[in-house]
Design a protein around this motif. Structure first.
Motif, PDB file in Angstrom:
ATOM      1  N   THR A  64      28.740 -12.779 -12.706  1.00  0.00           N
ATOM      2  CA  THR A  64      27.466 -13.553 -12.045  1.00  0.00           C
ATOM      3  C   THR A  64      27.690 -14.713 -13.102  1.00  0.00           C
ATOM      4  N   ILE A  65      27.746 -15.652 -12.722  1.00  0.00           N
ATOM      5  CA  ILE A  65      28.200 -17.176 -13.885  1.00  0.00           C
ATOM      6  C   ILE A  65      26.728 -17.820 -13.610  1.00  0.00           C
ATOM      7  N   ALA A  66      26.073 -18.967 -14.196  1.00  0.00           N
ATOM      8  CA  ALA A  66      25.043 -20.051 -14.234  1.00  0.00           C
ATOM      9  C   ALA A  66      26.043 -20.622 -15.250  1.00  0.00           C
ATOM     10  N   ILE A  67      25.797 -22.189 -14.019  1.00  0.00           N
ATOM     11  CA  ILE A  67      26.557 -22.912 -14.826  1.00  0.00           C
ATOM     12  C   ILE A  67      25.693 -24.415 -15.005  1.00  0.00           C
ATOM     13  N   LEU A  68      24.913 -24.309 -15.960  1.00  0.00           N
ATOM     14  CA  LEU A  68      24.341 -25.249 -16.327  1.00  0.00           C
ATOM     15  C   LEU A  68      25.332 -26.668 -17.307  1.00  0.00           C
ATOM     16  N   ALA A  69      25.073 -28.230 -16.142  1.00  0.00           N
ATOM     17  CA  ALA A  69      25.964 -29.102 -16.142  1.00  0.00           C
ATOM     18  C   ALA A  69      24.645 -30.250 -16.617  1.00  0.00           C
ATOM     19  N   VAL A  70      25.528 -30.125 -18.183  1.00  0.00           N
ATOM     20  CA  VAL A  70      24.147 -31.086 -18.679  1.00  0.00           C
ATOM     21  C   VAL A  70      25.000 -32.528 -19.022  1.00  0.00           C
ATOM     22  N   ASP A  71      24.417 -33.777 -19.390  1.00  0.00           N
ATOM     23  CA  ASP A  71      24.454 -34.709 -19.186  1.00  0.00           C
ATOM     24  C   ASP A  71      23.686 -36.088 -19.682  1.00  0.00           C
ATOM     25  N   PRO A  72      23.868 -36.058 -21.001  1.00  0.00           N
ATOM     26  CA  PRO A  72      22.951 -36.411 -21.643  1.00  0.00           C
ATOM     27  C   PRO A  72      22.968 -38.475 -21.808  1.00  0.00           C
ATOM     28  N   THR A  73      24.200 -38.307 -20.863  1.00  0.00           N
ATOM     29  CA  THR A  73      24.160 -40.158 -20.320  1.00  0.00           C
ATOM     30  C   THR A  73      23.613 -40.661 -19.322  1.00  0.00           C
ATOM     31  N   SER A  74      22.936 -39.215 -18.675  1.00  0.00           N
ATOM     32  CA  SER A  74      23.305 -39.252 -16.605  1.00  0.00           C
ATOM     33  C   SER A  74      22.240 -40.178 -16.287  1.00  0.00           C
ATOM     34  N   ARG A  75      21.366 -41.175 -18.070  1.00  0.00           N
ATOM     35  CA  ARG A  75      20.807 -42.183 -17.589  1.00  0.00           C
ATOM     36  C   ARG A  75      20.489 -43.228 -17.147  1.00  0.00           C
ATOM     37  N   ILE A  76      22.213 -43.414 -17.851  1.00  0.00           N
ATOM     38  CA  ILE A  76      22.897 -44.972 -17.925  1.00  0.00           C
ATOM     39  C   ILE A  76      24.214 -44.684 -16.598  1.00  0.00           C
ATOM     40  N   SER A  77      25.053 -43.109 -16.358  1.00  0.00           N
ATOM     41  CA  SER A  77      25.643 -43.054 -16.320  1.00  0.00           C
ATOM     42  C   SER A  77      25.421 -42.976 -14.343  1.00  0.00           C
ATOM     43  N   GLY A  78      24.146 -42.825 -13.847  1.00  0.00           N
ATOM     44  CA  GLY A  78      23.842 -42.375 -13.138  1.00  0.00           C
ATOM     45  C   GLY A  78      23.485 -40.499 -12.650  1.00  0.00           C
ATOM     46  N   GLY A  79      24.166 -40.206 -13.444  1.00  0.00           N
ATOM     47  CA  GLY A  79      24.643 -38.472 -12.758  1.00  0.00           C
ATOM     48  C   GLY A  79      25.862 -38.686 -11.584  1.00  0.00           C
ATOM     49  N   ALA A  80      26.443 -38.828 -12.295  1.00  0.00           N
ATOM     50  CA  ALA A  80      27.607 -38.253 -11.204  1.00  0.00           C
ATOM     51  C   ALA A  80      27.579 -36.766 -11.266  1.00  0.00           C
ATOM     52  N   ILE A  81      27.261 -35.805 -12.371  1.00  0.00           N
ATOM     53  CA  ILE A  81      27.837 -34.493 -12.212  1.00  0.00           C
ATOM     54  C   ILE A  81      26.614 -33.776 -11.477  1.00  0.00           C
ATOM     55  N   LEU A  82      25.294 -34.459 -10.523  1.00  0.00           N
ATOM     56  CA  LEU A  82      24.697 -34.163  -9.719  1.00  0.00           C
ATOM     57  C   LEU A  82      25.555 -34.323  -8.145  1.00  0.00           C
ATOM     58  N   GLY A  83      26.889 -35.051  -8.825  1.00  0.00           N
ATOM     59  CA  GLY A  83      27.233 -35.015  -6.936  1.00  0.00           C
ATOM     60  C   GLY A  83      28.796 -34.207  -7.025  1.00  0.00           C
ATOM     61  N   ASP A  84      28.953 -33.670  -8.720  1.00  0.00           N
ATOM     62  CA  ASP A  84      29.724 -32.726  -8.477  1.00  0.00           C
ATOM     63  C   ASP A  84      29.214 -31.364  -7.900  1.00  0.00           C
ATOM     64  N   ARG A  85      28.040 -31.149  -8.610  1.00  0.00           N
ATOM     65  CA  ARG A  85      27.066 -29.909  -8.052  1.00  0.00           C
ATOM     66  C   ARG A  85      27.143 -30.127  -7.024  1.00  0.00           C
ATOM     67  N   ILE A  86      26.519 -30.888  -6.445  1.00  0.00           N
ATOM     68  CA  ILE A  86      25.957 -30.881  -4.700  1.00  0.00           C
ATOM     69  C   ILE A  86      27.438 -30.017  -3.952  1.00  0.00           C
ATOM     70  N   ARG A  87      28.432 -31.356  -4.386  1.00  0.00           N
ATOM     71  CA  ARG A  87      30.205 -30.359  -3.781  1.00  0.00           C
ATOM     72  C   ARG A  87      30.138 -28.973  -3.956  1.00  0.00           C
ATOM     73  N   MET A  88      29.988 -28.419  -5.233  1.00  0.00           N
ATOM     74  CA  MET A  88      30.292 -26.925  -5.615  1.00  0.00           C
ATOM     75  C   MET A  88      29.029 -26.441  -4.129  1.00  0.00           C
ATOM     76  N   GLN A  89      28.405 -27.129  -3.917  1.00  0.00           N
ATOM     77  CA  GLN A  89      27.362 -26.039  -4.103  1.00  0.00           C
ATOM     78  C   GLN A  89      27.627 -26.158  -2.684  1.00  0.00           C
ATOM     79  N   GLN A  90      27.865 -26.965  -2.022  1.00  0.00           N
ATOM     80  CA  GLN A  90      28.397 -26.841  -0.516  1.00  0.00           C
ATOM     81  C   GLN A  90      29.992 -25.933  -0.592  1.00  0.00           C
ATOM     82  N   HIS A  91      30.715 -25.921  -0.863  1.00  0.00           N
ATOM     83  CA  HIS A  91      31.807 -25.297  -1.029  1.00  0.00           C
ATOM     84  C   HIS A  91      31.651 -24.247  -1.411  1.00  0.00           C
ATOM     85  N   HIS A  92      30.520 -23.513  -1.952  1.00  0.00           N
ATOM     86  CA  HIS A  92      30.774 -22.352  -2.126  1.00  0.00           C
ATOM     87  C   HIS A  92      29.389 -21.519  -2.341  1.00  0.00           C
ATOM     88  N   ALA A  93      28.795 -21.556  -1.450  1.00  0.00           N
ATOM     89  CA  ALA A  93      26.759 -20.777  -1.291  1.00  0.00           C
ATOM     90  C   ALA A  93      27.294 -19.145  -1.766  1.00  0.00           C
TER      91      ALA A  93
END
Ligand code: CO
Length: 430
Positions: free
Chosen positions: A88-117
């Protein structure tokens, strides 16, 4: 119906219940507490403390590297591989720059959540909250939470290679630095900081030209840790990466598996010197210990404070004006450093000045300017201290070694000590 109207004692009971649910694998409860912990909610932190005895099982893996290295894809592929193995796995996706970049990492994660429920993969994205030090702390807390929740692997993914990412990645027991071919100057930028925390290098997109050159460059630099080639989009090299994660000893001596190999040095560096070179800190105080006054054996006390200076004579003059006297002067050739020892009560001040531009002290001065370089503690039993540190997951920079004065010593990475290089010394017990 609000919980707020319940008597205080039921609140305590509720939190206990939440802790129990998390232990039972309830992912909604886990998600709720994670939010509370991120927000530094006092009750959530209390529940986290309650869960503390359940930690210590997970392997905590940091994955970092420059933007564009394909880290998200690599993490996804790695998670799927570990799932295949029933982990079993937990992924912590940390983006210290998200305030600037708008959190692209979040989009990635939503994609992955959909692909692998799949409840076996718990994903949490963390954006900037308050100070960056706070983000590192929150990351550490969430990693502990995921550990307590019974996750076999906690993967901390950070987006860049800046100082903040280094701090966050240092929460991990095993740190993977992801590189890609054709990075050019980026590799130089990464070398400035991240190399010292790497346990494994991954050359991702290794089907692209230049992958071998990246590996060669790492070898030339003297790094002798595992260098793996992957093509994450095709799953190539991922089982090997999963195996490598388990092969790295956690938190123990040689906390970075990437300590440069002494036999690859083209000059007369010792391995100790090479660790110092990688970290910007000099190691191995052989020699000057010989004239040290015999200290009391226990309890631990401060043996000396190491201060990096540009001008040794000027610094000596300053401390002499305060009534301190130099009892020992030495030039340590292997470290390219001039040393002056000035006893101050039961401890000493150790002034360190570089004798060459490639001295570890010169690098330290360049990076951080003059100032406190390390603290040395005398301990009654170094091996016992090392065992305790290893058990707590501290990052040791070397195995205990014996100096010329008969003392043994070990260095602890600043990431474990509150930000300062720590030297532990046991005096010659003859
Ligand atoms: Co020292």
């Amino acid at each position: 119906m609000g919980q707020a109207s319940w008597p205080v004692w039921t609140l305590g009971k509720l939190m206990t219940q939440l802790a129990r649910k998390i232990r039972e694998g309830d992912t909604r409860a886990l998600s709720r507490l994670a939010t509370g912990v991120e927000n530094r909610d006092p009750q959530a932190l209390e529940t986290l403390r309650e869960l503390a005895p359940a930690t210590g099982h997970a392997r905590i893996v940091g994955i970092t590297g420059p933007p564009g290295a394909g880290k998200s894809t690599l993490v996804d592929a790695l998670a799927l591989e570990l799932r295949k193995q029933g982990k079993t796995i937990a992924i912590l996706a940390v983006d210290p720059t998200s305030r600037i970049s708008g959190g692209a990492i979040l989009g990635d994660r939503i994609r992955m959540q959909q692909h692998h429920a799949d409840p076996g993969i718990f994903i949490r994205s963390m954006a900037t909250r308050g100070t960056l030090g706070g983000l590192a702390r929150a990351t550490a807390d969430l990693a502990r939470l995921m550990d307590a929740a019974g996750r076999d692997y906690v993967i901390i993914e950070t987006v860049g290679v800046g100082q903040d990412e280094i701090e966050i990645a240092s929460v991990a027991q095993v740190t993977v630095v992801v590189l890609v071919p054709g990075m050019g100057d980026d590799v130089q930028a990464i070398k400035a900081g991240i190399m010292e925390i790497a346990d494994i290098f991954v050359v991702n997109k290794s089907d692209h030209p230049g992958a071998d050159r990246v590996e060669l460059e790492l070898h030339t630099e003297g790094f002798n840790c595992p260098i793996l080639h992957t093509v994450a989009t095709e799953g190539k090299g991922i089982p090997e990466l999963a195996a490598a994660l388990d092969s790295i000893p956690t938190g123990g001596a040689g906390a970075s598996a990437c300590q440069p190999a002494p036999d690859q040095s083209t000059d007369h560096h010792t391995s100790i010197d090479s660790i110092g070179a990688a970290t910007g800190y000099p190691l191995g105080p052989e020699g000057w210990q010989a004239e040290a006054p015999a200290p009391p054996v226990c309890p631990p006390s401060i043996d000396h404070l190491g201060i990096a200076v540009h001008d040794l004579a000027a610094s000596i003059a300053f401390y002499q004006s305060l009534g301190l006297a130099v009892t020992h002067r030495e030039t340590v050739l292997t470290e390219k450093v001039d040393v002056a020892m000035l006893p101050a009560g039961d401890s000493r001040i150790e002034l360190l000045a570089p004798t060459a531009p490639d001295s570890p002290i010169a690098r330290f001065l360049e990076k951080r300017g003059p100032g406190l370089h390390h603290i040395a503690l005398r301990v009654p039993d170094l091996n016992a201290a090392v065992s305790r540190l290893q058990a707590s997951g501290a990052r040791l920079l070397n195995e205990p070694r014996t100096g010329a004065g008969g003392h043994t010593y070990v260095f602890v990475h600043p990431a474990s000590t509150g930000g300062v290089l720590l030297e532990l010394i046991q005096e010659n017990t003859k």
